[in-house]
Design a protein around this motif. Sequence first.
Motif, PDB file in Angstrom:
ATOM      1  N   SER A 286       0.861  -1.159   0.125  1.00 19.35           N
ATOM      2  CA  SER A 286       0.029  -0.108  -0.030  1.00 19.35           C
ATOM      3  C   SER A 286       0.764   1.008  -0.084  1.00 19.35           C
ATOM      4  N   TRP A 287       0.636   2.204  -1.046  1.00 20.52           N
ATOM      5  CA  TRP A 287       1.283   3.404  -1.003  1.00 20.52           C
ATOM      6  C   TRP A 287       0.427   4.241  -0.510  1.00 20.52           C
ATOM      7  N   ILE A 288       1.007   5.335   0.230  1.00 20.93           N
ATOM      8  CA  ILE A 288       0.445   6.675   0.972  1.00 20.93           C
ATOM      9  C   ILE A 288       1.351   7.718   0.731  1.00 20.93           C
ATOM     10  N   THR A 289       0.918   8.709   0.757  1.00 21.80           N
ATOM     11  CA  THR A 289       1.724  10.121   0.928  1.00 21.80           C
ATOM     12  C   THR A 289       2.498  10.334   2.118  1.00 21.80           C
ATOM     13  N   ALA A 290       3.655  11.158   2.116  1.00 17.36           N
ATOM     14  CA  ALA A 290       4.358  11.022   3.039  1.00 17.36           C
ATOM     15  C   ALA A 290       3.745  11.894   4.378  1.00 17.36           C
ATOM     16  N   GLN A 291       2.485  12.653   3.908  1.00 16.21           N
ATOM     17  CA  GLN A 291       1.811  13.514   4.731  1.00 16.21           C
ATOM     18  C   GLN A 291       1.117  12.601   5.680  1.00 16.21           C
ATOM     19  N   GLU A 292       0.760  11.081   5.238  1.00 15.94           N
ATOM     20  CA  GLU A 292      -0.221  10.501   5.823  1.00 15.94           C
ATOM     21  C   GLU A 292       0.733   9.302   6.849  1.00 15.94           C
ATOM     22  N   VAL A 293       2.029   9.588   7.096  1.00 18.33           N
ATOM     23  CA  VAL A 293       2.824   8.698   7.751  1.00 18.33           C
ATOM     24  C   VAL A 293       2.988   9.709   8.985  1.00 18.33           C
ATOM     25  N   PRO A 294       2.347   9.062  10.425  1.00 16.10           N
ATOM     26  CA  PRO A 294       2.315  10.167  11.482  1.00 16.10           C
ATOM     27  C   PRO A 294       3.831  10.471  11.983  1.00 16.10           C
ATOM     28  N   ASP A 295       4.932   9.800  11.618  1.00 13.45           N
ATOM     29  CA  ASP A 295       6.144  10.214  12.210  1.00 13.45           C
ATOM     30  C   ASP A 295       6.821  11.190  11.157  1.00 13.45           C
ATOM     31  N   LEU A 296       6.146  11.481  10.006  1.00 20.87           N
ATOM     32  CA  LEU A 296       6.645  12.486   9.134  1.00 20.87           C
ATOM     33  C   LEU A 296       5.887  13.543   9.057  1.00 20.87           C
ATOM     34  N   ALA A 297       4.611  13.633   9.260  1.00 21.23           N
ATOM     35  CA  ALA A 297       3.548  14.578   8.946  1.00 21.23           C
ATOM     36  C   ALA A 297       3.937  15.891   9.711  1.00 21.23           C
ATOM     37  N   SER A 298       4.614  16.195  10.816  1.00 22.60           N
ATOM     38  CA  SER A 298       4.946  17.236  11.848  1.00 22.60           C
ATOM     39  C   SER A 298       6.158  17.980  10.993  1.00 22.60           C
ATOM     40  N   HIS A 299       6.700  17.224  10.238  1.00 25.17           N
ATOM     41  CA  HIS A 299       8.058  17.425   9.709  1.00 25.17           C
ATOM     42  C   HIS A 299       7.797  18.299   8.239  1.00 25.17           C
ATOM     43  N   LEU A 300       6.894  17.965   7.708  1.00 23.85           N
ATOM     44  CA  LEU A 300       6.600  18.327   6.185  1.00 23.85           C
ATOM     45  C   LEU A 300       5.909  19.800   6.307  1.00 23.85           C
ATOM     46  N   ALA A 301       6.309  20.632   5.372  1.00 27.08           N
ATOM     47  CA  ALA A 301       5.423  22.017   5.038  1.00 27.08           C
ATOM     48  C   ALA A 301       3.983  21.622   4.435  1.00 27.08           C
ATOM     49  N   LEU A 302       3.198  22.132   4.983  1.00 25.73           N
ATOM     50  CA  LEU A 302       1.727  22.155   4.223  1.00 25.73           C
ATOM     51  C   LEU A 302       1.708  22.792   3.045  1.00 25.73           C
ATOM     52  N   PRO A 303       0.944  22.398   1.974  1.00 30.75           N
ATOM     53  CA  PRO A 303       0.888  23.210   1.096  1.00 30.75           C
ATOM     54  C   PRO A 303       0.037  24.366   1.414  1.00 30.75           C
ATOM     55  N   PRO A 304       0.005  25.444   0.462  1.00 25.45           N
ATOM     56  CA  PRO A 304      -0.730  26.686   0.757  1.00 25.45           C
ATOM     57  C   PRO A 304      -2.183  26.369   0.683  1.00 25.45           C
ATOM     58  N   PRO A 305      -3.112  26.868   1.463  1.00 23.77           N
ATOM     59  CA  PRO A 305      -4.364  26.896   1.311  1.00 23.77           C
ATOM     60  C   PRO A 305      -5.012  27.268  -0.048  1.00 23.77           C
ATOM     61  N   ALA A 306      -5.984  26.868  -0.522  1.00 23.72           N
ATOM     62  CA  ALA A 306      -6.568  27.119  -1.862  1.00 23.72           C
ATOM     63  C   ALA A 306      -7.072  28.715  -1.654  1.00 23.72           C
ATOM     64  N   SER A 307      -6.940  29.391  -2.780  1.00 27.98           N
ATOM     65  CA  SER A 307      -7.734  30.649  -2.660  1.00 27.98           C
ATOM     66  C   SER A 307      -9.114  30.431  -2.829  1.00 27.98           C
ATOM     67  N   PRO A 308      -9.830  31.443  -1.921  1.00 21.93           N
ATOM     68  CA  PRO A 308     -11.121  31.183  -1.947  1.00 21.93           C
ATOM     69  C   PRO A 308     -11.793  31.751  -3.368  1.00 21.93           C
ATOM     70  N   PRO A 309     -12.681  31.142  -3.728  1.00 25.67           N
ATOM     71  CA  PRO A 309     -13.259  31.460  -5.127  1.00 25.67           C
ATOM     72  C   PRO A 309     -13.753  33.140  -5.216  1.00 25.67           C
ATOM     73  N   THR A 310     -13.815  33.725  -6.303  1.00 23.34           N
ATOM     74  CA  THR A 310     -14.112  35.145  -6.416  1.00 23.34           C
ATOM     75  C   THR A 310     -15.330  35.307  -6.856  1.00 23.34           C
ATOM     76  N   SER A 311     -16.201  36.098  -6.496  1.00 20.73           N
ATOM     77  CA  SER A 311     -17.731  36.267  -6.668  1.00 20.73           C
ATOM     78  C   SER A 311     -17.690  36.960  -8.217  1.00 20.73           C
ATOM     79  N   PRO A 312     -18.702  36.473  -9.089  1.00 17.50           N
ATOM     80  CA  PRO A 312     -18.494  37.237 -10.196  1.00 17.50           C
ATOM     81  C   PRO A 312     -19.162  38.502 -10.317  1.00 17.50           C
ATOM     82  N   SER A 313     -18.651  39.351 -11.143  1.00 19.69           N
ATOM     83  CA  SER A 313     -18.933  40.849 -11.047  1.00 19.69           C
ATOM     84  C   SER A 313     -20.252  41.037 -11.949  1.00 19.69           C
TER      85      SER A 313
END
Length: 71
Positions: free
Chosen positions: A44-71
């Motif tokens: 089973s392959w998982i991402t590094a961020q799913e490994v508890p012993d690694l998660a705190s050492h990883l930089a989290l990706p930036p949050p997604a930008s909120p959608p903009t309202s149509p003008s």
Amino acid sequence: MIRYWLFNAEQETTGPFTIEELRRMIADDVVEARTQICLEGTESWITAQEVPDLASHLALPPPASPPTSPS
């Protein structure tokens, strides 16, 4: 000793590595949050961020930008 395999950016499986080695690889920007990792002895392959012993050492990706309202 728990060891892990990596699927790297060159699409190669490398390892096995210990948690300490993976932490050094995170510090060296070799392993990122989305790097695929497999616990030795499993298929089973998982991402590094799913490994508890690694998660705190990883930089989290930036949050997604909120959608903009149509003008």
